[in-house]
Design a protein around this motif. Sequence first.
Motif, PDB file in Angstrom:
ATOM      1  N   ILE A   1       0.878  -1.168   0.000  1.00 60.59           N
ATOM      2  CA  ILE A   1       0.000   0.000   0.000  1.00 60.59           C
ATOM      3  C   ILE A   1       0.916   1.219   0.000  1.00 60.59           C
ATOM      4  CG2 ILE A   1      -1.830   1.267   1.167  1.00 60.59           C
ATOM      5  CD1 ILE A   1      -2.748  -1.439   0.268  1.00 60.59           C
ATOM      6  N   ALA A   2       0.862   2.037  -1.061  1.00 64.71           N
ATOM      7  CA  ALA A   2       1.725   3.207  -1.192  1.00 64.71           C
ATOM      8  C   ALA A   2       0.912   4.479  -0.991  1.00 64.71           C
ATOM      9  CB  ALA A   2       2.418   3.220  -2.552  1.00 64.71           C
ATOM     10  N   TYR A   3       1.548   5.484  -0.367  1.00 66.52           N
ATOM     11  CA  TYR A   3       0.860   6.719   0.000  1.00 66.52           C
ATOM     12  C   TYR A   3       1.522   7.930  -0.640  1.00 66.52           C
ATOM     13  CZ  TYR A   3      -1.080   3.776   3.727  1.00 66.52           C
ATOM     14  OH  TYR A   3      -1.706   2.772   4.432  1.00 66.52           O
ATOM     15  N   LEU A   4       0.695   8.921  -0.961  1.00 65.72           N
ATOM     16  CA  LEU A   4       1.193  10.220  -1.402  1.00 65.72           C
ATOM     17  C   LEU A   4       1.573  11.053  -0.183  1.00 65.72           C
ATOM     18  CD1 LEU A   4      -1.510  11.027  -4.112  1.00 65.72           C
ATOM     19  CD2 LEU A   4       0.768  10.051  -4.472  1.00 65.72           C
ATOM     20  N   GLU A   5       2.201  12.204  -0.437  1.00 71.49           N
ATOM     21  CA  GLU A   5       2.622  13.080   0.662  1.00 71.49           C
ATOM     22  C   GLU A   5       1.426  13.575   1.474  1.00 71.49           C
ATOM     23  OE1 GLU A   5       5.802  16.751   1.312  1.00 71.49           O
ATOM     24  OE2 GLU A   5       4.977  16.331  -0.679  1.00 71.49           O
ATOM     25  N   THR A   6       0.270  13.672   0.845  1.00 71.82           N
ATOM     26  CA  THR A   6      -0.935  14.133   1.538  1.00 71.82           C
ATOM     27  C   THR A   6      -1.512  13.080   2.474  1.00 71.82           C
ATOM     28  OG1 THR A   6      -2.335  13.344  -0.276  1.00 71.82           O
ATOM     29  CG2 THR A   6      -1.543  15.624  -0.393  1.00 71.82           C
ATOM     30  N   GLY A   7      -1.002  11.858   2.386  1.00 72.05           N
ATOM     31  CA  GLY A   7      -1.543  10.759   3.168  1.00 72.05           C
ATOM     32  C   GLY A   7      -2.542   9.920   2.407  1.00 72.05           C
ATOM     33  N   ARG A   8      -2.901  10.355   1.206  1.00 68.61           N
ATOM     34  CA  ARG A   8      -3.846   9.589   0.396  1.00 68.61           C
ATOM     35  C   ARG A   8      -3.186   8.325  -0.138  1.00 68.61           C
ATOM     36  NH1 ARG A   8      -6.523  11.353  -5.457  1.00 68.61           N
ATOM     37  NH2 ARG A   8      -7.949   9.575  -5.605  1.00 68.61           N
ATOM     38  N   VAL A   9      -3.959   7.240  -0.196  1.00 65.13           N
ATOM     39  CA  VAL A   9      -3.451   5.994  -0.779  1.00 65.13           C
ATOM     40  C   VAL A   9      -3.324   6.159  -2.292  1.00 65.13           C
ATOM     41  CG1 VAL A   9      -3.917   3.555  -1.192  1.00 65.13           C
ATOM     42  CG2 VAL A   9      -4.404   4.552   1.041  1.00 65.13           C
ATOM     43  N   MET A  10      -2.126   5.920  -2.803  1.00 64.03           N
ATOM     44  CA  MET A  10      -1.877   6.055  -4.231  1.00 64.03           C
ATOM     45  C   MET A  10      -2.148   4.750  -4.971  1.00 64.03           C
ATOM     46  SD  MET A  10       1.665   6.817  -6.289  1.00 64.03           S
ATOM     47  CE  MET A  10       2.022   5.061  -6.495  1.00 64.03           C
ATOM     48  N   GLU A  11      -1.740   3.642  -4.365  1.00 61.88           N
ATOM     49  CA  GLU A  11      -1.883   2.354  -5.034  1.00 61.88           C
ATOM     50  C   GLU A  11      -1.974   1.234  -4.016  1.00 61.88           C
ATOM     51  OE1 GLU A  11       1.416   0.604  -7.063  1.00 61.88           O
ATOM     52  OE2 GLU A  11       2.865   1.241  -5.561  1.00 61.88           O
ATOM     53  N   MET A  12      -2.587   0.161  -4.448  1.00 68.92           N
ATOM     54  CA  MET A  12      -2.499  -1.108  -3.741  1.00 68.92           C
ATOM     55  C   MET A  12      -2.054  -2.145  -4.762  1.00 68.92           C
ATOM     56  SD  MET A  12      -6.549  -2.133  -3.252  1.00 68.92           S
ATOM     57  CE  MET A  12      -6.176  -3.844  -2.852  1.00 68.92           C
ATOM     58  N   SER A  13      -1.122  -2.991  -4.371  1.00 70.42           N
ATOM     59  CA  SER A  13      -0.600  -3.953  -5.331  1.00 70.42           C
ATOM     60  C   SER A  13      -0.265  -5.261  -4.638  1.00 70.42           C
ATOM     61  CB  SER A  13       0.657  -3.407  -6.034  1.00 70.42           C
ATOM     62  OG  SER A  13       1.725  -3.294  -5.117  1.00 70.42           O
ATOM     63  N   ARG A  14      -0.235  -6.299  -5.448  1.00 69.36           N
ATOM     64  CA  ARG A  14       0.222  -7.605  -4.979  1.00 69.36           C
ATOM     65  C   ARG A  14       1.121  -8.183  -6.055  1.00 69.36           C
ATOM     66  NH1 ARG A  14      -2.240 -13.535  -4.787  1.00 69.36           N
ATOM     67  NH2 ARG A  14      -1.019 -14.392  -3.076  1.00 69.36           N
ATOM     68  N   ALA A  15       2.325  -8.584  -5.649  1.00 72.79           N
ATOM     69  CA  ALA A  15       3.269  -9.185  -6.575  1.00 72.79           C
ATOM     70  C   ALA A  15       3.651 -10.570  -6.075  1.00 72.79           C
ATOM     71  CB  ALA A  15       4.517  -8.317  -6.726  1.00 72.79           C
ATOM     72  N   LEU A  16       3.754 -11.507  -7.004  1.00 72.88           N
ATOM     73  CA  LEU A  16       4.208 -12.856  -6.697  1.00 72.88           C
ATOM     74  C   LEU A  16       5.584 -13.037  -7.313  1.00 72.88           C
ATOM     75  CD1 LEU A  16       0.913 -14.837  -7.448  1.00 72.88           C
ATOM     76  CD2 LEU A  16       1.853 -14.267  -5.194  1.00 72.88           C
ATOM     77  N   TYR A  17       6.617 -13.095  -6.478  1.00 74.33           N
ATOM     78  CA  TYR A  17       7.993 -13.228  -6.935  1.00 74.33           C
ATOM     79  C   TYR A  17       8.437 -14.688  -6.900  1.00 74.33           C
ATOM     80  CZ  TYR A  17       8.581  -8.168  -6.480  1.00 74.33           C
ATOM     81  OH  TYR A  17       8.470  -6.818  -6.620  1.00 74.33           O
ATOM     82  N   ARG A  18       9.139 -15.104  -7.929  1.00 77.13           N
ATOM     83  CA  ARG A  18       9.715 -16.454  -7.934  1.00 77.13           C
ATOM     84  C   ARG A  18      10.656 -16.616  -6.749  1.00 77.13           C
ATOM     85  NH1 ARG A  18      11.810 -18.044 -13.883  1.00 77.13           N
ATOM     86  NH2 ARG A  18      13.169 -19.306 -12.559  1.00 77.13           N
ATOM     87  N   SER A  19      10.395 -17.605  -5.922  1.00 75.00           N
ATOM     88  CA  SER A  19      11.213 -17.788  -4.727  1.00 75.00           C
ATOM     89  C   SER A  19      12.592 -18.353  -5.049  1.00 75.00           C
ATOM     90  CB  SER A  19      10.504 -18.704  -3.723  1.00 75.00           C
ATOM     91  OG  SER A  19      10.245 -19.976  -4.296  1.00 75.00           O
ATOM     92  N   ASP A  20      12.766 -18.905  -6.261  1.00 77.74           N
ATOM     93  CA  ASP A  20      14.079 -19.432  -6.636  1.00 77.74           C
ATOM     94  C   ASP A  20      14.972 -18.356  -7.236  1.00 77.74           C
ATOM     95  OD1 ASP A  20      12.612 -19.136  -8.972  1.00 77.74           O
ATOM     96  OD2 ASP A  20      13.533 -20.868  -9.961  1.00 77.74           O
ATOM     97  N   ALA A  21      14.436 -17.144  -7.421  1.00 80.21           N
ATOM     98  CA  ALA A  21      15.221 -16.093  -8.073  1.00 80.21           C
ATOM     99  C   ALA A  21      15.276 -14.800  -7.279  1.00 80.21           C
ATOM    100  CB  ALA A  21      14.650 -15.796  -9.464  1.00 80.21           C
ATOM    101  N   TYR A  22      14.487 -14.697  -6.224  1.00 81.29           N
ATOM    102  CA  TYR A  22      14.369 -13.419  -5.529  1.00 81.29           C
ATOM    103  C   TYR A  22      14.508 -13.605  -4.024  1.00 81.29           C
ATOM    104  CZ  TYR A  22      13.145  -8.647  -6.932  1.00 81.29           C
ATOM    105  OH  TYR A  22      13.195  -7.322  -7.288  1.00 81.29           O
ATOM    106  N   ASP A  23      15.329 -12.774  -3.410  1.00 78.80           N
ATOM    107  CA  ASP A  23      15.456 -12.707  -1.956  1.00 78.80           C
ATOM    108  C   ASP A  23      15.076 -11.303  -1.515  1.00 78.80           C
ATOM    109  OD1 ASP A  23      16.419 -15.309  -1.493  1.00 78.80           O
ATOM    110  OD2 ASP A  23      18.444 -14.703  -2.055  1.00 78.80           O
ATOM    111  N   LEU A  24      14.243 -11.205  -0.495  1.00 80.84           N
ATOM    112  CA  LEU A  24      13.901  -9.921   0.101  1.00 80.84           C
ATOM    113  C   LEU A  24      14.734  -9.742   1.362  1.00 80.84           C
ATOM    114  CD1 LEU A  24      10.034 -10.148  -0.349  1.00 80.84           C
ATOM    115  CD2 LEU A  24      11.652  -8.884  -1.757  1.00 80.84           C
ATOM    116  N   VAL A  25      15.469  -8.630   1.423  1.00 80.76           N
ATOM    117  CA  VAL A  25      16.445  -8.427   2.488  1.00 80.76           C
ATOM    118  C   VAL A  25      16.072  -7.202   3.310  1.00 80.76           C
ATOM    119  CG1 VAL A  25      18.877  -8.049   3.027  1.00 80.76           C
ATOM    120  CG2 VAL A  25      18.244  -9.445   1.055  1.00 80.76           C
ATOM    121  N   ALA A  26      16.053  -7.354   4.611  1.00 81.64           N
ATOM    122  CA  ALA A  26      15.738  -6.242   5.509  1.00 81.64           C
ATOM    123  C   ALA A  26      16.954  -5.923   6.372  1.00 81.64           C
ATOM    124  CB  ALA A  26      14.549  -6.589   6.401  1.00 81.64           C
TER     125      ALA A  26
END
Length: 255
Positions: free
Chosen positions: A218-243
Amino acid sequence: MSTPLPLEQLQSVRGGPLYVKLRKMIEDAVASGRLKHGDALPAERDIAEAAEISRVTVRKAIDELVEEGLLVRRRGSGTFVVKPVPRMQQPLSQLTSFTEDMRRRGMVAGSRWLSRGLFYPTAEETMMLGLVGGARVARIDRLRTANDMPIALERTSLPDDLLPDPDKIEDSLYLCLLDAGIRPVRANQRISAVLLKDEETKLLGVPPGSAALSVQRIAYLETGRVMEMSRALYRSDAYDLVAELGIGSPMKPQD
């Protein structure tokens, strides 16, 4: 039997025990591209009959390739090629687009449009995007690629006043919005592991029953309004999410 493996020639091939020759035949088929990532091997009994060898011999060759990571068994589905693919890491501390991510890695981002246009919103889209009255939703579904390799399936929904003409998007949604002076400043993401549906595995070129990383944003504009909602399915054999995590202040002892 139609197969990229010339199994009828196995007995005449030189090079040690039959299981070793079968293993090398499969390895050569993968290396040459005759067997590709996600392709299914014939059933073990069919290989045994075509090559005129025992199923024990077939099982030994396949077992070794499974241990090496070249093949994977899916219960109820069969044995599939899992030719290694380059792994990519995506830091979770930055709000960037897929196109920016790939460009930063020196890769060419691409999209295959599955659908895009203006639609009547679902109840979830109405609530999350704050739509009122007769507002519609701009919805885009895409297969995202990196150097022509399928990486992710992505569905994004935006209010129609922010994106009145989805057909104007070329490569990057965020660049298209930026041209109109629209830019997200923060986002919340939820990550989970899911099993892909059959149609999703075909689009991503992975074996049936494969897992994926589901990233809901869920992405927001500077005003606080929601700009987009999205769902992505990433291949688990090719993508690592790092925090990257910081260390908090030490706890003070209780009195």
